[in-house]
Design an enzyme around this catalytic site. Structure first.
Site, PDB file in Angstrom:
ATOM      1  N   ASN B  46     -14.308  55.423  22.757  1.00 37.15           N
ATOM      2  CA  ASN B  46     -13.989  54.131  23.378  1.00 37.15           C
ATOM      3  C   ASN B  46     -12.966  53.389  22.533  1.00 37.15           C
ATOM      4  OD1 ASN B  46     -16.843  54.127  22.234  1.00 37.15           O
ATOM      5  ND2 ASN B  46     -16.521  51.920  22.298  1.00 37.15           N
ATOM      6  N   ASP B  47     -13.263  52.224  21.989  1.00 36.12           N
ATOM      7  CA  ASP B  47     -12.221  51.356  21.420  1.00 36.12           C
ATOM      8  C   ASP B  47     -11.324  52.033  20.381  1.00 36.12           C
ATOM      9  OD1 ASP B  47     -14.162  49.795  22.627  1.00 36.12           O
ATOM     10  OD2 ASP B  47     -14.520  48.527  20.889  1.00 36.12           O
ATOM     11  N   GLN B  65     -13.554  54.525  18.154  1.00 35.01           N
ATOM     12  CA  GLN B  65     -14.993  54.602  18.392  1.00 35.01           C
ATOM     13  C   GLN B  65     -15.309  55.955  18.999  1.00 35.01           C
ATOM     14  OE1 GLN B  65     -17.768  51.995  18.011  1.00 35.01           O
ATOM     15  NE2 GLN B  65     -16.271  52.096  16.381  1.00 35.01           N
ATOM     16  N   PHE B 106     -19.339  50.406  14.136  1.00 39.52           N
ATOM     17  CA  PHE B 106     -18.707  49.794  15.307  1.00 39.52           C
ATOM     18  C   PHE B 106     -17.235  49.474  15.009  1.00 39.52           C
ATOM     19  CE2 PHE B 106     -22.338  47.971  18.162  1.00 39.52           C
ATOM     20  CZ  PHE B 106     -22.868  49.232  18.281  1.00 39.52           C
ATOM     21  N   SER B 107     -16.591  48.807  15.936  1.00 39.49           N
ATOM     22  CA  SER B 107     -15.134  48.626  15.856  1.00 39.49           C
ATOM     23  C   SER B 107     -14.687  47.757  14.697  1.00 39.49           C
ATOM     24  CB  SER B 107     -14.616  48.017  17.167  1.00 39.49           C
ATOM     25  OG  SER B 107     -14.595  49.009  18.158  1.00 39.49           O
ATOM     26  N   ARG B 173     -19.160  40.864  15.788  1.00 44.88           N
ATOM     27  CA  ARG B 173     -18.539  42.186  15.629  1.00 44.88           C
ATOM     28  C   ARG B 173     -17.019  42.219  15.831  1.00 44.88           C
ATOM     29  NH1 ARG B 173     -21.949  42.480  20.248  1.00 44.88           N
ATOM     30  NH2 ARG B 173     -20.908  42.904  22.218  1.00 44.88           N
ATOM     31  N   ASP B 174     -16.470  43.379  15.477  1.00 42.80           N
ATOM     32  CA  ASP B 174     -15.076  43.746  15.749  1.00 42.80           C
ATOM     33  C   ASP B 174     -14.071  42.965  14.904  1.00 42.80           C
ATOM     34  OD1 ASP B 174     -16.416  45.240  17.652  1.00 42.80           O
ATOM     35  OD2 ASP B 174     -15.857  43.954  19.332  1.00 42.80           O
ATOM     36  N   GLU B 225     -15.368  40.526  22.899  1.00 51.76           N
ATOM     37  CA  GLU B 225     -15.246  41.656  21.979  1.00 51.76           C
ATOM     38  C   GLU B 225     -13.793  41.804  21.530  1.00 51.76           C
ATOM     39  OE1 GLU B 225     -17.078  45.116  24.005  1.00 51.76           O
ATOM     40  OE2 GLU B 225     -18.755  44.824  22.624  1.00 51.76           O
ATOM     41  N   TRP B 316     -16.481  49.695  31.133  1.00 50.93           N
ATOM     42  CA  TRP B 316     -17.868  50.033  30.800  1.00 50.93           C
ATOM     43  C   TRP B 316     -18.741  50.229  32.032  1.00 50.93           C
ATOM     44  CZ3 TRP B 316     -19.253  52.374  26.768  1.00 50.93           C
ATOM     45  CH2 TRP B 316     -18.648  52.130  25.529  1.00 50.93           C
TER      46      TRP B 316
END
Lengths: 530, 530
Positions: B46-47, B65, B106-107, B173-174, B225, B316
């Protein structure tokens, strides 16, 4: 259209002597005609205008953008209808006519100037109606004008001093005026459309207007239209305001749609309580809504809204191409709205169709408890077709879904289908927390902008769900999450949808309580069922 | 998949001895594999993470990701690839691995800490890479951690002092970190996801972070996000900033998508220049973009971005269900972006695929002038199928359209079709000023959230239009209005699309210049064409 002919011989009697094209048009006019949603007797309708409750006669007045001569937009007038209950509407002659200057009559609002603040009238009376509308001049200018009525809103005379506000602009329209008793003044909410600004004005006489402030936020699109500022009671009992702003084109789903802001208004300025952009619906067929003013009661104590609006079921991308024959477009049912919180603690509005219960034909209601599962993945219920309008109340419960359900798990489909494999579908994907509406599987209308699939997130905190669906010939209104999740959808099947099909496509256990309430026809129009 | 088997016997040799399911999976893996877009060799991506240009080795590093064990999300690591040109990518072993604490990776972003501000390294070096990422702990907490690499970004060691920022939050996050030379500090842009806030932090050593400010606006959806703050040069030469914010779920088209804000950043606070909410695209398959950092050059004069980003081609709602067999998801081509004005004078960004020209196989290009009209409503061109990736440049001109063309007039359709009546379509309705993309007429993937029809307004000031389309097995990137109108769309046909069909469905006169440029395969993956 041949499929329809073979399937519905009884409508053929309507068509003796008609040409093939006339047959198609006549059939479509009848097939798609809503039974409880307002639609024009003939020709093209768009924005609702001047929605107001006249307490003295216990009558709702509804005006609307109307082309009396064609089934496409243009040549705009204000059509007129009245109702005691917002379902049974009586047609009246066009109320606001184009004058000798040729200026078109664009959208606006109506007030009851009970105390003759304007001086148009001979003293106080509940029959003192004033329409505030946009004059679309032949040279392209849009300015704000008045017409007044001394007969309680049926016939109007233009004010000789028009315009009352003129910015020499080609993009200045849709005045919404209300009396605010706490400040003893009229307030106008109006769009500087291409500048993406809502501007507020004040007046004590409806003729002289003073600029107050401007507001701009959210999705700009190309044009702001039909701004509406409406007071509502917040969950804690305090007063809040909702500012609705319609956008066309340039909404994310394509074409036109409505966004709103929650905030405060102090008589001068609207201040949103956050920076969020909120869309009214997850579909694209509810535009240019206007809220229903309570009008004035004698002594002018209130002209606040009822917290109910009516919107136009249409999208400018295809509203002039829909297959409804001799008439085009319908309005939503009147909808109550209130501030609430969604499952994530976000402040949003919840909507519900107003007083639909009063149309239920209890003797013809069907209630059913359906247990879907691996041995019963599909359950079909024949709809009672005594009328084209139905209310469906669906209460579902997943009795055995794992708490960590993945996307694709917890699927539930609801189809309104006919015997030609056409259907509109509502569906739920518990695992991803999304629901959808789908009108792709219908053959009545083919247009590249007529989006088929719509979806949004929904409350999957508990293992149950609660939907309410109003379905009426070519208009569907969908409510989930106690009215937080709403989709209005025009749809066009080649023959009526006569079956309700409930599916658990994965064979998961879902207990569904189904209530089907036929709704008494309220509109005096020809429909396929007479 | 049987249709594909019959149509493409030459791929059957790939499948000797495979089971039916294996055949399907293998076929899909090959059929949908892009030739110039990055996709993972196998399993789920993903990302994009840690996009950075290392000037010392003239190499782009791209992390992403990645679930190394399955074709659905979960078990998140940082995969790793490098490239000299953003088209030819070399795979490397997973760079950021899950440690003994089990926290998922995670990202986040990567920087080159040339001057060893962090103290992780033995003095200054262009090999001093630091990854700033979100640790998703087993207890649900998300905090920000560091890993460092002394070999120029290939292998990383966790910082023993992790986390570097911990709010005891499950929704934090991120982190995107850049060196800002004018303030001599690192700035982190990070999401308080469920609160819909972008928070800014500063640091001089990457380990100790001080909170600066917060920003919140636009469509909130459920979670913010992957916020990215990137400097750009404005049209007047001054410096502006773009703040990209990805949202999931809750975007108007359903599921995930990206919005952005134009404004100023003074080292502490981001202030948008207006209250507008802008979406990056009119489709729904470009998420979690990250801009490509220029890295640091020795002496640390700049770590600013290149004004190019890479996004994840996915949503998603269905990214874990796409029919691509043994691998899932692709990235957009690297895209340049800049501030410009649209036809209505609104400030927006324009995007263009970066350096696609360098992949053109000039000897195989096709140029054609097509005059559509009443005698030639459809023109078909066989595509050169030496590679699955093509660039289409379409310049159209309506030679005889009335200036007051109504909706439905000035229709132009472009179809990429196969012999099974499948096609993806781009279309234009001059009269309403809208264009569309449509993937409904493909049979490779059926999912209720896989919206078919997308549309938006387009520039119809003059009677011409100019489109650029990159089409690559299962990824389509569409650019109109000089990159102001952009749509990324995953698509899944049952067999390849081998024909280009141009249509004037109303028989209106349209002159179309067509340029078809085959693009040299850059990805070392098996595709249907080897």
């Amino acid at each position: 259209m041949n499929k329809m002919l073979s399937a519905l011989p009884f409508v053929m009697t309507l068509m003796s002597g008609a040409s093939a094209n006339q047959e198609d048009s006549l059939l479509s006019s009848v097939l798609y005609r809503p039974a409880i949603h307002f639609s024009p007797l003939k020709n093209f309708m768009n924005d609702p205008n001047g929605l107001i409750w006249d307490q003295s006669t216990q009558t709702y007045h509804m005006y609307y953008q109307y082309n009396p001569n064609a089934t496409v937009a243009g040549n705009q007038h204000w059509g007129h209808a009245t109702s005691k209950d917002l379902f049974h509407w009586e047609d009246h002659p066009v109320a606001l006519n184009i004058g000798s200057d040729g200026a078109l009559i664009f959208s606006g609002s109506a007030v009851i100037d009970v105390n003759n603040t304007s001086g148009f009238f001979n003293g106080s009376s509940n029959k003192n109606f004033v329409a505030i509308y946009t004059r679309a001049l032949l040279n392209g200018t849009q300015d704000q004008g008045l017409m007044y009525s001394t007969d309680g809103g049926y016939t109007y005379t233009p004010y000789s001093g028009n315009p009352v506000i003129d910015l020499n602009s080609t993009s200045f329209r849709d005045p919404a005026v209300q009396w605010h008793p706490e400040w003893n003044k009229w307030v106008m909410t109006v769009a500087l459309s291409r500048e993406h600004k809502v501007r507020f004005y004040e007046s004590t006489d409806l003729k002289n207007w003073t600029r107050l402030s401007e507001f701009s936020a959210g999705i700009y699109g190309v044009d702001y239209e039909c701004p509406n500022l409406t007071p509502v009671t917040d969950v804690d009992g305090s007063k809040k305001y909702i500012l609705f702003v319609s956008i066309n084109p340039g909404m994310p789903l394509g074409g036109s749609a409505t966004q709103y802001f929650i905030g405060d208004f102090n008589g001068t300025t609207f201040v949103p309580e956050d920076e969020a952009t909120r869309l009214l619906e997850f579909t694209k067929d509810n535009y240019a809504l206007q809220y229903i003013s309570q009008g004035s009661i004698l002594n002018g104590t209130s002209s606040y809204g009822s917290n109910a609006f009516i919107g136009w079921v249409g999208n400018w991308q295809y509203a002039q191409n829909t297959p409804t024959g001799s008439w085009r477009s319908a309005f939503t049912l009147a909808r109550n709205y209130s501030i609430t919180e969604n499952v994530y603690g976000q402040r949003v509005i919840a909507q519900e169709p107003l007083n639909v219960e009063t149309l239920r034909i209890d003797s013809e209601s069907i209630s059913s408890n359906v247990s879907l599962g691996s041995n019963n993945t599909e359950h079909k219920i024949e709809l009672p077709v005594v009328t084209t309008a139905l209310e469906l109340i669906i209460k579902g419960n997943y009795s055995s879904l794992p708490s960590d359900a993945a996307p694709g798990q917890g699927r539930f489909n609801l189809k309104l289908a006919n015997d030609f494999n056409e259907y509109v579908e509502a569906g739920l994907d518990w695992g991803s927390g999304n629901l959808w509406l789908n009108r792709d599987n219908l053959t009545g209308f083919d247009n590249p902008f007529f989006t088929g699939k719509f979806s949004t997130f929904t409350d999957v905190t508990n293992l149950d769900f609660n939907w309410r669906i109003i379905v009426d010939a070519s208009v569907l209104e969908f409510f989930a999450d106690d009215g937080i999740t709403v989709g209005t959808m025009a749809y066009y099947s080649s023959i009526p949808l006569t079956n309700l099909i409930l599916e658990s496509p994965n064979g998961e256990n879902i207990d569904v309580e189904v209530e089907i309430n036929p709704l008494a026809k309220s509109m005096n129009r020809t429909t396929i069922f007479g």
